[in-house]
Design a protein around this motif. Sequence first.
Motif, PDB file in Angstrom:
ATOM      1  N   GLY A  36       0.822  -1.210   0.000  1.00  9.63           N
ATOM      2  CA  GLY A  36       0.000   0.000   0.000  1.00  9.63           C
ATOM      3  C   GLY A  36       0.852   1.254   0.000  1.00  9.63           C
ATOM      4  N   SER A  37       0.306   2.296  -0.600  1.00 11.88           N
ATOM      5  CA  SER A  37       1.017   3.565  -0.653  1.00 11.88           C
ATOM      6  C   SER A  37       0.758   4.365   0.617  1.00 11.88           C
ATOM      7  N   PRO A  38       1.590   5.377   0.860  1.00  8.96           N
ATOM      8  CA  PRO A  38       1.233   6.347   1.894  1.00  8.96           C
ATOM      9  C   PRO A  38       0.022   7.156   1.424  1.00  8.96           C
ATOM     10  N   LYS A  39      -0.495   8.016   2.263  1.00  7.29           N
ATOM     11  CA  LYS A  39      -1.605   8.884   1.887  1.00  7.29           C
ATOM     12  C   LYS A  39      -1.136   9.824   0.773  1.00  7.29           C
ATOM     13  N   LEU A  40      -1.887   9.871  -0.330  1.00  9.32           N
ATOM     14  CA  LEU A  40      -1.510  10.689  -1.478  1.00  9.32           C
ATOM     15  C   LEU A  40      -2.507  11.833  -1.663  1.00  9.32           C
ATOM     16  N   GLU A  41      -2.000  13.041  -1.787  1.00 10.91           N
ATOM     17  CA  GLU A  41      -2.861  14.200  -2.006  1.00 10.91           C
ATOM     18  C   GLU A  41      -3.126  14.362  -3.495  1.00 10.91           C
ATOM     19  N   ALA A  99       7.163  17.692  -8.656  1.00  7.49           N
ATOM     20  CA  ALA A  99       6.917  16.493  -7.848  1.00  7.49           C
ATOM     21  C   ALA A  99       5.473  16.010  -7.941  1.00  7.49           C
ATOM     22  N   ILE A 100       5.002  15.791  -9.152  1.00  6.49           N
ATOM     23  CA  ILE A 100       3.638  15.281  -9.381  1.00  6.49           C
ATOM     24  C   ILE A 100       3.739  13.997 -10.192  1.00  6.49           C
ATOM     25  N   LYS A 117       9.830  11.385   0.505  1.00  8.40           N
ATOM     26  CA  LYS A 117      10.658  10.274   0.026  1.00  8.40           C
ATOM     27  C   LYS A 117       9.881   8.954   0.036  1.00  8.40           C
ATOM     28  N   ALA A 118       8.965   8.801   1.006  1.00  2.96           N
ATOM     29  CA  ALA A 118       8.182   7.564   1.096  1.00  2.96           C
ATOM     30  C   ALA A 118       7.308   7.379  -0.147  1.00  2.96           C
ATOM     31  N   PHE A 123       6.426   4.646  -5.482  1.00  2.72           N
ATOM     32  CA  PHE A 123       6.258   4.654  -6.936  1.00  2.72           C
ATOM     33  C   PHE A 123       7.392   3.904  -7.631  1.00  2.72           C
ATOM     34  N   LYS A 124       8.600   3.981  -7.089  1.00  2.00           N
ATOM     35  CA  LYS A 124       9.710   3.208  -7.657  1.00  2.00           C
ATOM     36  C   LYS A 124       9.426   1.713  -7.517  1.00  2.00           C
ATOM     37  N   LYS A 125       8.949   1.304  -6.331  1.00  2.00           N
ATOM     38  CA  LYS A 125       8.596  -0.100  -6.110  1.00  2.00           C
ATOM     39  C   LYS A 125       7.492  -0.540  -7.063  1.00  2.00           C
TER      40      LYS A 125
END
Length: 141
Positions: A36-41, A99-100, A117-118, A123-125
């Motif tokens: 799961g991703s962190p919270k994304l705005e 950074a979008i 960075k998280a 996204f790299k993963k």
Amino acid sequence: MLLNVSYNDKKVTKKIDDEVGKPFTLKERFKLGGIGSPKLEIAEASIEIRNLLILDNNANICNIEMRPKGIIVGFRSLLESYALIIPHYKLVIYKGDFAIYSIYRDNYFIKVKSDTKAIQKFFKKLLDFKADNAPTSIEDL
């Protein structure tokens, strides 16, 4: 495809599982270091998604869940939960200016801010997993 996933409906669950695969097992989740991703705005979205987001005054946030054959982008509007189901072969991700990250599937898109960075690490993963597991020919679908 954009689906309302607020209720436990077997037909909706089957559609999602057919499109992006069943959820990872606990062992696979540990092996991947989380799915799961962190919270994304959300910075911007396609018209269908935007129309759902403007219905309330809450912060426009989403998260991404990795699946074996794609991703699920989940967000809430009013008291409903929605999911944008994107199989790997339809998933397109761009890293834009300021950074979008832009996530596309056909006529749907969501642009999210990647100010930590998280988020960039997730996204790299995600892109590495897609590269290793995306179908290479039509027979693999």
